[in-house]
Design a protein around this motif. Structure first.
Motif, PDB file in Angstrom:
ATOM      1  N   PRO A 197       0.812  -1.223   0.000  1.00  0.00           N
ATOM      2  CA  PRO A 197       0.000   0.000   0.000  1.00  0.00           C
ATOM      3  C   PRO A 197       0.842   1.269   0.000  1.00  0.00           C
ATOM      4  O   PRO A 197       0.468   2.272  -0.617  1.00  0.00           O
ATOM      5  CB  PRO A 197      -0.843  -0.109   1.276  1.00  0.00           C
ATOM      6  N   SER A 206      -8.617  -0.847  -2.409  1.00  0.00           N
ATOM      7  CA  SER A 206      -8.695  -1.768  -1.271  1.00  0.00           C
ATOM      8  C   SER A 206      -9.784  -2.821  -1.441  1.00  0.00           C
ATOM      9  O   SER A 206      -9.731  -3.885  -0.811  1.00  0.00           O
ATOM     10  CB  SER A 206      -8.936  -0.980   0.026  1.00  0.00           C
ATOM     11  N   VAL A 207     -10.781  -2.543  -2.288  1.00  0.00           N
ATOM     12  CA  VAL A 207     -11.853  -3.533  -2.506  1.00  0.00           C
ATOM     13  C   VAL A 207     -11.826  -4.102  -3.927  1.00  0.00           C
ATOM     14  O   VAL A 207     -12.739  -4.815  -4.330  1.00  0.00           O
ATOM     15  CB  VAL A 207     -13.245  -2.908  -2.229  1.00  0.00           C
ATOM     16  N   LYS A 208     -10.777  -3.797  -4.685  1.00  0.00           N
ATOM     17  CA  LYS A 208     -10.700  -4.270  -6.068  1.00  0.00           C
ATOM     18  C   LYS A 208     -10.713  -5.794  -6.148  1.00  0.00           C
ATOM     19  O   LYS A 208     -11.266  -6.381  -7.079  1.00  0.00           O
ATOM     20  CB  LYS A 208      -9.435  -3.728  -6.743  1.00  0.00           C
ATOM     21  N   SER A 215     -12.169  -7.796  -3.999  1.00  0.00           N
ATOM     22  CA  SER A 215     -13.160  -8.211  -2.999  1.00  0.00           C
ATOM     23  C   SER A 215     -13.679  -9.625  -3.251  1.00  0.00           C
ATOM     24  O   SER A 215     -13.907 -10.394  -2.312  1.00  0.00           O
ATOM     25  CB  SER A 215     -14.325  -7.221  -2.960  1.00  0.00           C
ATOM     26  N   MET A 230     -11.225 -12.025  -1.990  1.00  0.00           N
ATOM     27  CA  MET A 230     -11.228 -12.034  -0.521  1.00  0.00           C
ATOM     28  C   MET A 230     -12.331 -12.934   0.019  1.00  0.00           C
ATOM     29  O   MET A 230     -12.111 -13.740   0.931  1.00  0.00           O
ATOM     30  CB  MET A 230     -11.411 -10.612   0.013  1.00  0.00           C
ATOM     31  N   ILE A 281      -5.811  -9.351   4.072  1.00  0.00           N
ATOM     32  CA  ILE A 281      -5.275  -8.011   4.304  1.00  0.00           C
ATOM     33  C   ILE A 281      -4.230  -7.659   3.252  1.00  0.00           C
ATOM     34  O   ILE A 281      -4.157  -6.522   2.782  1.00  0.00           O
ATOM     35  CB  ILE A 281      -4.682  -7.912   5.732  1.00  0.00           C
ATOM     36  N   PHE A 297      -5.571  -6.163   0.089  1.00  0.00           N
ATOM     37  CA  PHE A 297      -5.856  -4.726   0.072  1.00  0.00           C
ATOM     38  C   PHE A 297      -4.746  -3.980  -0.663  1.00  0.00           C
ATOM     39  O   PHE A 297      -4.989  -3.154  -1.540  1.00  0.00           O
ATOM     40  CB  PHE A 297      -5.968  -4.171   1.508  1.00  0.00           C
ATOM     41  N   MET A 340      -4.648  -1.935  -4.325  1.00  0.00           N
ATOM     42  CA  MET A 340      -4.225  -0.526  -4.387  1.00  0.00           C
ATOM     43  C   MET A 340      -3.135  -0.324  -5.433  1.00  0.00           C
ATOM     44  O   MET A 340      -3.149   0.645  -6.203  1.00  0.00           O
ATOM     45  CB  MET A 340      -3.719  -0.069  -3.011  1.00  0.00           C
TER      46      MET A 340
END
Length: 493
Positions: free
Chosen positions: A32, A58-60, A62, A65, A345, A348, A352
């Protein structure tokens, strides 16, 4: 001013990569930080850095995740219900006790599956089956991770979905992509066998090298001969007839598996209703299919990954249900989510960095930048000045530059790779040469890159440092890249 910004971006990239290499700064912080600094130095406004790079970035990933969380839940549930332990025992009994043969067989299965599969969901599902079997015969954690990553990369060379991207982006035909992909497959297969042999020796196994050499030659010749024979020796009509037979067989297998899955669910429900699970001291044999059912649903029926995991969780819960089973399921769900949090994590930061380099895409409004997203616009002129025109320079430059496929670098198709392809094409390089470059150096990215989601998950699962996975596999992946570039230079430059 643009030169200063470009130098600044490269300095940030090299500095952060160096800090991660030396394990001074963890990837959790470095990625990040790299994303934010690259965006700001590259000319992205503070507001866009906050909104797009940090917010959207951060949610690209998702979806990945959520897949990781569900995969973790299934993994822990398989452990708590002792299904994984039972599977390991059965796998060890069926595979024998020769770690070299078992490692090669497991890699072959991975290669076969990932000629069609892709994505973290499939990797988690296959890994749930393969990794315990490898561990049960004494294959080291690092070796198991390397075997899996190499298998995925080799299979990816023959994945027609990947071919479609090269065909569409670079304007190539399938007849141009296929021969080179077959060569990369052969290079990867040979290198991976060498990797397995060396790693097992380092793990302390006594190996019969003469036997291994003979078996390795037979494997390489059989795989290469069968594939080349199918693709080139047969006429188009013969290939079409064989394809039709395969389609009919595949359809039959699909319906057979579908009926079998329904039968397994019915059997699991019956055992719960009849109370047979309460009396069993060990998981019944039908529970062994728990990690396989989601894979069948994905592979044969194109079921969404998350939905497939839900079916897997449901089947595992029913087939192992005993008094207190609901509490065990809830406990496994919480623990499974917690286990994959380090990987989640890290995603994320990966997201970014992708946005910082390539831009937010989608419906995000970045029209206030006259030349498009500033970072990629800055890097294009630099790339255009280093385009080689001679086979020797092509091999030397891109072999030396091959590690730039790491950490979302300019040779990484998941970073700036396709932006690089556009610049190289505009500079006069042929589509075949660009494909050869990206596919060859892509071995480093696919096998060794610590920012790959699969590398993070596998390292986390086997309790090894993802940076150590990089150093362990990089020499082999670099050799694969070199051999691929030599082939590409001969074929296309």
């Amino acid at each position: 001013m643009e030169i200063i910004k470009t130098i600044g971006i490269l300095a940030i990239f090299l500095t952060m990569a160096g800090l991660m290499f030396k394990r001074i700064l963890p990837a959790l912080i470095a990625l990040p930080s790299m994303a934010i600094l690259i965006a700001l130095v590259g000319g992205v406004t503070i507001n866009d850095t906050i909104t797009h790079v940090i917010g959207l970035g951060s949610v690209k990933l998702s979806n990945a995740m959520v897949v990781a969380i569900f995969g973790g839940m299934l993994s822990i549930l398989l452990q708590k219900t002792k299904v994984a332990e039972s599977f390991i025992k059965k796998g060890a009994e069926l595979s024998g006790d020769n770690p070299w043969i078992i490692s090669i067989i497991m890699m072959a299965l991975i290669v076969l599956l990932f000629t069609t599969l892709g994505g973290l969901g499939a990797i988690i599902m296959v890994a749930t089956i393969v990794l315990p079997i490898l561990s049960s015969v004494g294959v080291g954690s690092m070796t198991a991770v390397g075997i899996f990553l190499m298998g995925v990369s080799i299979g990816g060379a023959l994945n027609v979905t990947n071919w479609a991207v090269y065909i569409q982006v670079l304007g190539l035909s399938i007849d141009e992509v296929r021969p080179f992909a077959l060569v990369m497959f052969g290079i990867g297969l040979t290198t991976s066998i060498i990797y397995v042999t060396i790693q097992l020796y380092r793990d302390g196994h006594n190996l019969n090298l003469k036997s291994i050499v003979v078996k390795s030659l037979l494997i390489v010749l059989a795989a290469g001969g069968a594939k080349i024979g199918y693709d080139y020796a047969l006429t188009a009509e013969q290939q079409g007839a064989i394809d039709q037979v395969f389609q009919m067989v595949g359809l039959g297998i699909k319906y057979t598996v579908g009926v079998a899955v329904l039968g397994l669910f019915a059997a699991a429900i019956y055992r719960v209703i009849s109370g047979k699970n309460e009396q069993a001291k060990e998981p019944h044999w039908i529970t062994i299919f728990s990690p396989i059912i989601p894979l069948f649903l994905i592979l044969l029926f194109d079921v969404d990954f998350i939905a497939a995991f839900v079916f897997g969780l449901l089947y595992t819960f029913i087939s192992t249900y005993k008094k207190g089973g609901l509490n065990l399921f809830i406990q496994a769900s919480f623990e499974g989510a917690a286990v994959v949090m380090p990987a989640v994590i890290l995603m994320f930061g990966i997201g970014m960095l992708l946005v910082a380099i390539m831009g937010p895409g989608g419906t995000a409004d970045v029209s206030h930048y006259a030349e498009g997203w500033p970072v990629i616009a800055l890097l294009k002129p630099l790339i255009a000045h280093i385009v080689p025109t001679h086979p020797i320079s092509y091999i030397l430059i891109f072999t030396l530059a091959a590690p730039l496929a790491l950490y979302r670098g300019p040779l990484n198709v998941w970073g700036m790779g396709y932006g690089l392809a556009a610049v190289l094409m505009a500079s006069g390089m042929t589509g075949g040469a660009i494909m050869g470059l990206l596919m060859a150096t892509g071995q480093i990215q696919g096998i060794s890159d610590p920012t790959n989601i699969q590398n993070v998950w596998l390292a986390n699962e086997m309790k090894v440092d993802v940076q150590k996975v990089l150093w362990n596999t990089l020499p082999y992946a670099w050799v694969m890249a070199l051999l691929g570039l030599i082939t590409a230079a001969y074929m296309f430059v």
